[in-house]
Motif scaffolding. Structure first.
Motif, mmCIF file in Angstrom:
data_model
loop_
_atom_site.group_PDB
_atom_site.id
_atom_site.type_symbol
_atom_site.label_atom_id
_atom_site.label_comp_id
_atom_site.label_asym_id
_atom_site.label_seq_id
_atom_site.Cartn_x
_atom_site.Cartn_y
_atom_site.Cartn_z
ATOM 1 N N ILE A 1 10.915 -5.341 -0.355
ATOM 2 C CA ILE A 1 11.520 -5.707 0.930
ATOM 3 C C ILE A 1 11.348 -7.216 1.105
ATOM 4 O O ILE A 1 10.283 -7.762 0.773
ATOM 5 N N ASP A 2 12.364 -7.883 1.594
ATOM 6 C CA ASP A 2 12.381 -9.358 1.548
ATOM 7 C C ASP A 2 11.227 -10.026 2.292
ATOM 8 O O ASP A 2 10.545 -10.898 1.762
ATOM 9 N N HIS A 3 11.001 -9.639 3.540
ATOM 10 C CA HIS A 3 9.920 -10.270 4.288
ATOM 11 C C HIS A 3 9.489 -9.350 5.419
ATOM 12 O O HIS A 3 10.179 -8.378 5.745
ATOM 13 N N ILE A 4 8.342 -9.674 5.997
ATOM 14 C CA ILE A 4 7.889 -8.941 7.182
ATOM 15 C C ILE A 4 7.266 -9.965 8.133
ATOM 16 O O ILE A 4 6.505 -10.833 7.704
ATOM 17 N N GLU A 5 7.628 -9.848 9.411
ATOM 18 C CA GLU A 5 7.121 -10.843 10.373
ATOM 19 C C GLU A 5 5.718 -10.486 10.864
ATOM 20 O O GLU A 5 5.022 -11.313 11.444
ATOM 21 N N GLN A 6 5.322 -9.252 10.661
ATOM 22 C CA GLN A 6 3.990 -8.854 11.097
ATOM 23 C C GLN A 6 2.946 -9.633 10.283
ATOM 24 O O GLN A 6 3.047 -9.717 9.054
ATOM 25 N N SER B 1 0.946 2.021 -6.524
ATOM 26 C CA SER B 1 0.134 3.234 -6.390
ATOM 27 C C SER B 1 -0.759 3.143 -5.152
ATOM 28 O O SER B 1 -1.821 3.726 -5.106
ATOM 29 N N ARG B 2 -0.292 2.406 -4.141
ATOM 30 C CA ARG B 2 -1.162 2.084 -3.012
ATOM 31 C C ARG B 2 -0.668 2.632 -1.683
ATOM 32 O O ARG B 2 0.516 2.594 -1.386
ATOM 33 N N LEU B 3 -1.594 3.151 -0.908
ATOM 34 C CA LEU B 3 -1.343 3.480 0.495
ATOM 35 C C LEU B 3 -2.274 2.623 1.343
ATOM 36 O O LEU B 3 -3.266 2.081 0.823
ATOM 37 N N ARG B 4 -1.971 2.531 2.644
ATOM 38 C CA ARG B 4 -2.785 1.698 3.525
ATOM 39 C C ARG B 4 -3.176 2.468 4.775
ATOM 40 O O ARG B 4 -2.316 3.119 5.390
ATOM 41 N N LEU B 5 -4.442 2.379 5.125
ATOM 42 C CA LEU B 5 -4.921 2.971 6.373
ATOM 43 C C LEU B 5 -5.256 1.822 7.314
ATOM 44 O O LEU B 5 -6.094 0.976 6.992
ATOM 45 N N THR B 6 -4.582 1.784 8.476
ATOM 46 C CA THR B 6 -4.856 0.672 9.403
ATOM 47 C C THR B 6 -6.083 1.005 10.258
ATOM 48 O O THR B 6 -6.521 2.152 10.341
ATOM 49 N N ALA B 7 -6.582 -0.016 10.921
ATOM 50 C CA ALA B 7 -7.821 0.127 11.697
ATOM 51 C C ALA B 7 -7.645 1.003 12.932
ATOM 52 O O ALA B 7 -8.624 1.395 13.563
ATOM 53 N N ILE B 8 -6.373 1.311 13.282
ATOM 54 C CA ILE B 8 -6.179 2.245 14.409
ATOM 55 C C ILE B 8 -5.704 3.611 13.905
ATOM 56 O O ILE B 8 -5.276 4.451 14.674
ATOM 57 N N SER C 1 7.984 9.293 1.796
ATOM 58 C CA SER C 1 9.440 9.118 1.886
ATOM 59 C C SER C 1 9.791 7.700 2.342
ATOM 60 O O SER C 1 10.910 7.245 2.166
ATOM 61 N N TRP C 2 8.809 7.008 2.954
ATOM 62 C CA TRP C 2 9.060 5.631 3.409
ATOM 63 C C TRP C 2 8.802 4.608 2.314
ATOM 64 O O TRP C 2 9.057 3.429 2.491
ATOM 65 N N LYS C 3 8.231 5.049 1.214
ATOM 66 C CA LYS C 3 7.761 4.073 0.219
ATOM 67 C C LYS C 3 8.940 3.530 -0.588
ATOM 68 O O LYS C 3 9.583 4.259 -1.335
ATOM 69 N N LEU D 1 -3.309 4.444 11.385
ATOM 70 C CA LEU D 1 -1.954 4.712 10.882
ATOM 71 C C LEU D 1 -1.984 4.683 9.361
ATOM 72 O O LEU D 1 -2.619 3.808 8.768
ATOM 73 N N LEU D 2 -1.301 5.616 8.743
ATOM 74 C CA LEU D 2 -1.176 5.609 7.282
ATOM 75 C C LEU D 2 0.170 4.983 6.947
ATOM 76 O O LEU D 2 1.224 5.450 7.393
ATOM 77 N N ARG D 3 0.108 3.895 6.180
ATOM 78 C CA ARG D 3 1.329 3.140 5.857
ATOM 79 C C ARG D 3 1.633 3.245 4.375
ATOM 80 O O ARG D 3 0.738 3.314 3.538
ATOM 81 N N ALA D 4 2.936 3.189 4.083
ATOM 82 C CA ALA D 4 3.374 3.342 2.698
ATOM 83 C C ALA D 4 3.467 2.010 1.982
ATOM 84 O O ALA D 4 3.381 1.954 0.758
ATOM 85 N N CYS D 5 3.657 0.933 2.746
ATOM 86 C CA CYS D 5 4.007 -0.341 2.119
ATOM 87 C C CYS D 5 3.626 -1.472 3.056
ATOM 88 O O CYS D 5 3.853 -1.374 4.263
ATOM 89 N N MET D 6 3.081 -2.561 2.506
ATOM 90 C CA MET D 6 2.688 -3.667 3.385
ATOM 91 C C MET D 6 3.895 -4.364 4.012
ATOM 92 O O MET D 6 3.775 -5.002 5.047
ATOM 93 N N MET D 7 5.069 -4.218 3.389
ATOM 94 C CA MET D 7 6.247 -4.936 3.866
ATOM 95 C C MET D 7 7.039 -4.132 4.905
ATOM 96 O O MET D 7 8.109 -4.563 5.320
ATOM 97 N N SER D 8 6.535 -2.973 5.271
ATOM 98 C CA SER D 8 7.265 -2.160 6.240
ATOM 99 C C SER D 8 6.294 -1.697 7.329
ATOM 100 O O SER D 8 5.176 -1.248 7.019
ATOM 101 N N GLU D 9 6.716 -1.825 8.592
ATOM 102 C CA GLU D 9 5.787 -1.548 9.695
ATOM 103 C C GLU D 9 5.587 -0.063 9.971
ATOM 104 O O GLU D 9 4.735 0.317 10.766
ATOM 105 N N GLU D 10 6.390 0.791 9.333
ATOM 106 C CA GLU D 10 6.283 2.217 9.614
ATOM 107 C C GLU D 10 4.886 2.736 9.254
ATOM 108 O O GLU D 10 4.334 2.381 8.216
#
Ligand code: SAM
Ligand code: SF4
Length: 311
Positions: free
Chosen positions: A299-304, A253-260, A292-294, A262-271
């Motif tokens: 997702i297996d891993h993220i390098e970010q 049930s989580r969304l993420r707002l980055t410090a620049i 739609s990105w959620k 960007l609104l992100r759907a998932c911590m494991m995806s850079e979109e």
């Protein structure tokens, strides 16, 4: 309400204040990290405006994270600004380096839920993990926050051969201070993910170890909770965030707002969708795209690195 096609309602917003940090927890942050210049970060008024709109649309909980959110010189201005928003829960995740000096001011805000990262209860081990020699300072701040009436939790990332021998110490700590300790599984996040296999300890293994010696009584939690929790007869409260072995993506049930901005759907995806300069009318379209990105699966891993994602 912000609801996706799988009927998941987005109630929680993780708000990144910076990607900078003064600690170098080896599993989180490269030693030579580069950070986003402060001139590029969202300003306090922008946080209030973006979060305010998302709260109007249905977000119920805000949590500030980073990097280390308290390093921002305008940290209190951001917290005070966000405190006017009618959320059910407003929290902070911090390494507690600066917490003590902020507690009195935080007490006057609505930010009441403080999670502190504390991966060891030994000063030497703490330094090995964080590359920061501030164990006493962090420990004291955790206790003082509790004494001042904040809802305090300790987050401990458990790693094999590093701190997994300390789980019973953490249970004793929890009982002694009446502070919930949450054992986090090490996630395959950041450039460090390749070393994951050797350090990973599944939550089930820790539970089995604890059950060999103490009785664990399960506590019920909301369906979108990321942790599953127990009490012990000694009065400890412990939780497990098993992001790897028991991912909770299907109920996220989580969304993420980055410090620049960007609104992100998932911590494991850079979109991420740029929401910084969006007008109110643009929000439905942006949210539709983000939802739609959620993913519904892990997702297996993220390098970010985690600090760029926002904790
Ligand atoms: N600096 C603050 C702190 O340490 O609490 C907030 C940001 S930090 C990135 C947020 C949380 O992410 C911390 O509890 C940290 O231990 C956790 N974390 C970082 N990398 C992780 C990983 N690879 N697996 C699991 N947790 C991780
Ligand atoms: Fe910094 Fe937190 Fe990452 Fe440690 S876990 S390096 S304190 S951002």
């Amino acid at each position: 309400m912000i609801i996706d096609q799988y009927r998941r309602q987005m109630k929680k917003l993780r708000v990144q204040l910076t990607d900078a940090c003064n600690f170098r927890c080896f599993y989180c942050m490269p030693h030579k990290a580069t950070f986003t210049p402060s001139s590029k970060l969202l300003r306090p008024s922008e946080y209030v405006s973006i979060c305010g709109r998302l709260v109007d649309l249905g977000v119920e909980e805000l949590r500030l994270s980073g990097g280390e959110p308290t390093l921002r010189s305008d940290f209190l201005e951001i917290v005070e600004g966000l405190s006017v928003l009618p959320v059910k829960k407003f929290g902070l995740t911090t390494n507690a380096y600066k917490l003590d000096q902020l507690l009195r001011a935080l007490k006057r805000t609505r930010c009441r839920y403080i999670n502190v990262s504390l991966d060891s209860l030994s000063a030497g081990n703490f330094k090995r993990i964080t590359h920061a020699d501030y164990f006493d300072r962090v420990y004291r701040s955790v206790c003082r926050a509790k004494d001042l009436g904040f809802s305090v939790k300790v987050n401990c990332v458990i790693m094999r051969g590093i701190n997994d021998h300390e789980v019973f110490d953490f249970v004793r700590f929890s009982a002694k201070h009446d502070i919930e300790v949450r054992f986090l599984e090490l996630m395959r996040v950041g450039p460090f993910f390749r070393a994951h296999r050797s350090l990973f300890v599944p939550a089930s293994e820790i539970i089995d170890r604890l059950r060999g010696n103490i009785q664990l009584t399960p506590i019920s939690k909301p369906s979108d909770s990321t942790s599953f929790n127990f009490t012990t007869s000694s009065g400890a409260h412990i939780g497990f965030i098993a992001s790897e072995s028991k991912p909770f993506c299907s109920g996220c049930s989580r969304l993420r707002l980055t410090a620049i901005g960007l609104l992100r759907a998932c911590m494991m995806s850079e979109e991420g969708a740029d929401i910084r300069y969006a007008a109110l009318d643009d929000y439905p379209e942006i949210l539709q795209k983000v939802l739609s990105w959620k993913p519904t699966y892990r997702i297996d891993h993220i390098e970010q690195p985690m600090v760029h994602i926002g904790g």
